[in-house]
Scaffold this active site. Sequence first.
Site, PDB file in Angstrom:
ATOM      1  N   THR A  68     -22.831   2.608  -1.300  1.00  0.00           N
ATOM      2  CA  THR A  68     -24.164   2.015  -1.299  1.00  0.00           C
ATOM      3  C   THR A  68     -24.280   0.978  -2.403  1.00  0.00           C
ATOM      4  OG1 THR A  68     -26.516   2.482  -1.108  1.00  0.00           O
ATOM      5  CG2 THR A  68     -25.285   3.937  -2.569  1.00  0.00           C
ATOM      6  N   LYS A  72     -21.222  -2.594  -1.627  1.00  0.00           N
ATOM      7  CA  LYS A  72     -20.860  -2.709  -0.196  1.00  0.00           C
ATOM      8  C   LYS A  72     -19.919  -3.874   0.123  1.00  0.00           C
ATOM      9  CE  LYS A  72     -24.900  -0.312   1.586  1.00  0.00           C
ATOM     10  NZ  LYS A  72     -25.980  -0.277   2.566  1.00  0.00           N
ATOM     11  N   ASN A  93     -20.233   0.366   4.563  1.00  0.00           N
ATOM     12  CA  ASN A  93     -20.964   1.465   3.926  1.00  0.00           C
ATOM     13  C   ASN A  93     -20.270   2.809   4.131  1.00  0.00           C
ATOM     14  OD1 ASN A  93     -21.546   1.808   6.679  1.00  0.00           O
ATOM     15  ND2 ASN A  93     -23.372   2.964   6.142  1.00  0.00           N
ATOM     16  N   ASP A 108     -24.191   0.934   8.892  1.00  0.00           N
ATOM     17  CA  ASP A 108     -25.557   0.389   8.777  1.00  0.00           C
ATOM     18  C   ASP A 108     -25.825  -0.448  10.031  1.00  0.00           C
ATOM     19  OD1 ASP A 108     -26.146   1.385   6.215  1.00  0.00           O
ATOM     20  OD2 ASP A 108     -25.259  -0.357   5.228  1.00  0.00           O
ATOM     21  N   GLY A 132     -35.701 -11.577   6.215  1.00  0.00           N
ATOM     22  CA  GLY A 132     -34.802 -11.248   5.102  1.00  0.00           C
ATOM     23  C   GLY A 132     -33.403 -11.740   5.381  1.00  0.00           C
ATOM     24  N   ALA A 133     -32.673 -12.047   4.298  1.00  0.00           N
ATOM     25  CA  ALA A 133     -31.299 -12.548   4.444  1.00  0.00           C
ATOM     26  C   ALA A 133     -30.384 -11.922   3.397  1.00  0.00           C
ATOM     27  CB  ALA A 133     -31.292 -14.069   4.334  1.00  0.00           C
ATOM     28  N   GLY A 134     -30.714 -10.709   2.950  1.00  0.00           N
ATOM     29  CA  GLY A 134     -29.885 -10.003   1.976  1.00  0.00           C
ATOM     30  C   GLY A 134     -28.832  -9.151   2.654  1.00  0.00           C
ATOM     31  N   TYR A 229     -37.758   2.873   4.489  1.00  0.00           N
ATOM     32  CA  TYR A 229     -38.055   4.261   4.862  1.00  0.00           C
ATOM     33  C   TYR A 229     -38.869   5.004   3.800  1.00  0.00           C
ATOM     34  CZ  TYR A 229     -33.818   5.181   2.131  1.00  0.00           C
ATOM     35  OH  TYR A 229     -32.872   5.224   1.145  1.00  0.00           O
ATOM     36  N   GLY A 250     -37.767   3.120   9.368  1.00  0.00           N
ATOM     37  CA  GLY A 250     -36.476   3.025   8.691  1.00  0.00           C
ATOM     38  C   GLY A 250     -35.692   4.320   8.618  1.00  0.00           C
TER      39      GLY A 250
HETATM   40  P1  ATR Z   1     -30.923  -5.571   0.752  1.00  0.00           P
HETATM   41  O1  ATR Z   1     -29.492  -5.179   0.534  1.00  0.00           O
HETATM   42  O2  ATR Z   1     -31.865  -4.420   0.833  1.00  0.00           O
HETATM   43  O3  ATR Z   1     -31.077  -6.518   1.907  1.00  0.00           O
HETATM   44  P2  ATR Z   1     -31.169  -7.791  -1.093  1.00  0.00           P
HETATM   45  O4  ATR Z   1     -29.805  -8.274  -0.736  1.00  0.00           O
HETATM   46  O5  ATR Z   1     -31.586  -7.797  -2.524  1.00  0.00           O
HETATM   47  O6  ATR Z   1     -31.390  -6.304  -0.594  1.00  0.00           O
HETATM   48  O7  ATR Z   1     -32.233  -8.616  -0.220  1.00  0.00           O
HETATM   49  C1  ATR Z   1     -33.600  -8.443  -0.350  1.00  0.00           C
HETATM   50  C2  ATR Z   1     -34.315  -9.254   0.721  1.00  0.00           C
HETATM   51  O8  ATR Z   1     -35.724  -9.059   0.573  1.00  0.00           O
HETATM   52  C3  ATR Z   1     -34.095 -10.752   0.590  1.00  0.00           C
HETATM   53  O9  ATR Z   1     -34.145 -11.338   1.870  1.00  0.00           O
HETATM   54  C4  ATR Z   1     -35.291 -11.189  -0.252  1.00  0.00           C
HETATM   55  O10 ATR Z   1     -35.662 -12.545  -0.094  1.00  0.00           O
HETATM   56  P3  ATR Z   1     -34.960 -13.696  -1.015  1.00  0.00           P
HETATM   57  O11 ATR Z   1     -33.567 -13.881  -0.488  1.00  0.00           O
HETATM   58  O12 ATR Z   1     -35.800 -14.902  -0.781  1.00  0.00           O
HETATM   59  O13 ATR Z   1     -34.999 -13.188  -2.421  1.00  0.00           O
HETATM   60  C5  ATR Z   1     -36.367 -10.303   0.342  1.00  0.00           C
HETATM   61  N1  ATR Z   1     -37.497 -10.115  -0.552  1.00  0.00           N
HETATM   62  C6  ATR Z   1     -37.574  -9.317  -1.649  1.00  0.00           C
HETATM   63  N2  ATR Z   1     -38.797  -9.399  -2.225  1.00  0.00           N
HETATM   64  C7  ATR Z   1     -39.512 -10.286  -1.476  1.00  0.00           C
HETATM   65  C8  ATR Z   1     -40.831 -10.812  -1.533  1.00  0.00           C
HETATM   66  N3  ATR Z   1     -41.688 -10.438  -2.497  1.00  0.00           N
HETATM   67  N4  ATR Z   1     -41.221 -11.693  -0.585  1.00  0.00           N
HETATM   68  C9  ATR Z   1     -40.374 -12.075   0.394  1.00  0.00           C
HETATM   69  N5  ATR Z   1     -39.117 -11.623   0.517  1.00  0.00           N
HETATM   70  C10 ATR Z   1     -38.689 -10.740  -0.395  1.00  0.00           C
END
Ligand code: ATR
Length: 287
Positions: A68, A72, A93, A108, A132-134, A229, A250
């Site tokens: 985790t 990853k 994962n 995942d 989101g793009a994380g 979740y 979730g």
């Molecule tokens: P995870 O592994 O859970 O995806 P991460 O890689 O840190 O975690 O990604 C977090 C995601 O949540 C990203 O898409 C982030 O947007 P940014 O790339 O612009 O940072 C999004 N995120 C976190 N807080 C946010 C907020 N307050 N508003 C909009 N998007 C948010």
Amino acid sequence: MRLISGRTKVCGVIGDPIEHTMSPVMHNAAFSKLGLDYVYLPFRVTAQELGKAVEGARALNIRGLNITIPHKVAILPFLDKLDPLAEKIGAINTIVNDGGVLIGYNTDATGFLQALLEQGIEPKGKKVAVLGAGGASRAISFILAERGAKLVILNRQPARAEELAQRIAQVFKREVKALALNEENLAGILAEAEILVNTTSLGMSPEVDKTPVPARLLKSSLVVFDIVYNPIKTRLLKEAELAGAKTINGLEMLVWQGALAFEKWTGQQAPLDLMKEVATEALGHED
Ligand code: ATR
């Protein structure tokens, strides 16, 4: 309580921090229920110690691991083999130790897809908006593209959405749209989308009053999947429900990613309902 013996097989999860993981309760309950001589432990491993931890797991003949945050992606060079989907995603994962050969998987991604399919939702050919793009979005967006969904990725930092969309487009030779996550773009996309997936942390405890989507943009024809979740029912899901949308929480993805890892380690079908029950209970006890 089950007794640990000289024959007990060991599995676990490595991450940093690790205190809030739901995986030990889910897996140990599942091992007990099926009478399997396995145990599952949490291991806090820092980024600097990751390579040593993997070598240690190999030397100790640990049967399986979950990986985790934040490992990853960084763990990939320490593995012997990668499942083809995990290789495309570039993150894993789950590790299976097959007689000293460490194989990496991304449950995942497959767990997310199973959670959708279990609810009777087939993403193939559907217009799907991923927020989101994380790291989480990466696994989810890849498997949605592989399944044949028409993807749009919206992110606060549009450059990250663009980068992810380009990678996916390259791998699967299909168009993936990328946009900034704002009200105007959401209004345009949600007018047509059939499935909405939130992979951002917006709405996660303690900021439970936040939501990535204004309620007025939600509609009954949408399937809304929030991978947060904690809480199980986020503000987004409450407002989606009020709009008449079908919702998936979730916990479904959490349990499915665990169940698919469990099946790889044990060769047995995971007791999904029990895993969901104990995870729900454990979440109720979170501070
Ligand atoms: P995870 O592994 O859970 O995806 P991460 O890689 O840190 O975690 O990604 C977090 C995601 O949540 C990203 O898409 C982030 O947007 P940014 O790339 O612009 O940072 C999004 N995120 C976190 N807080 C946010 C907020 N307050 N508003 C909009 N998007 C948010």
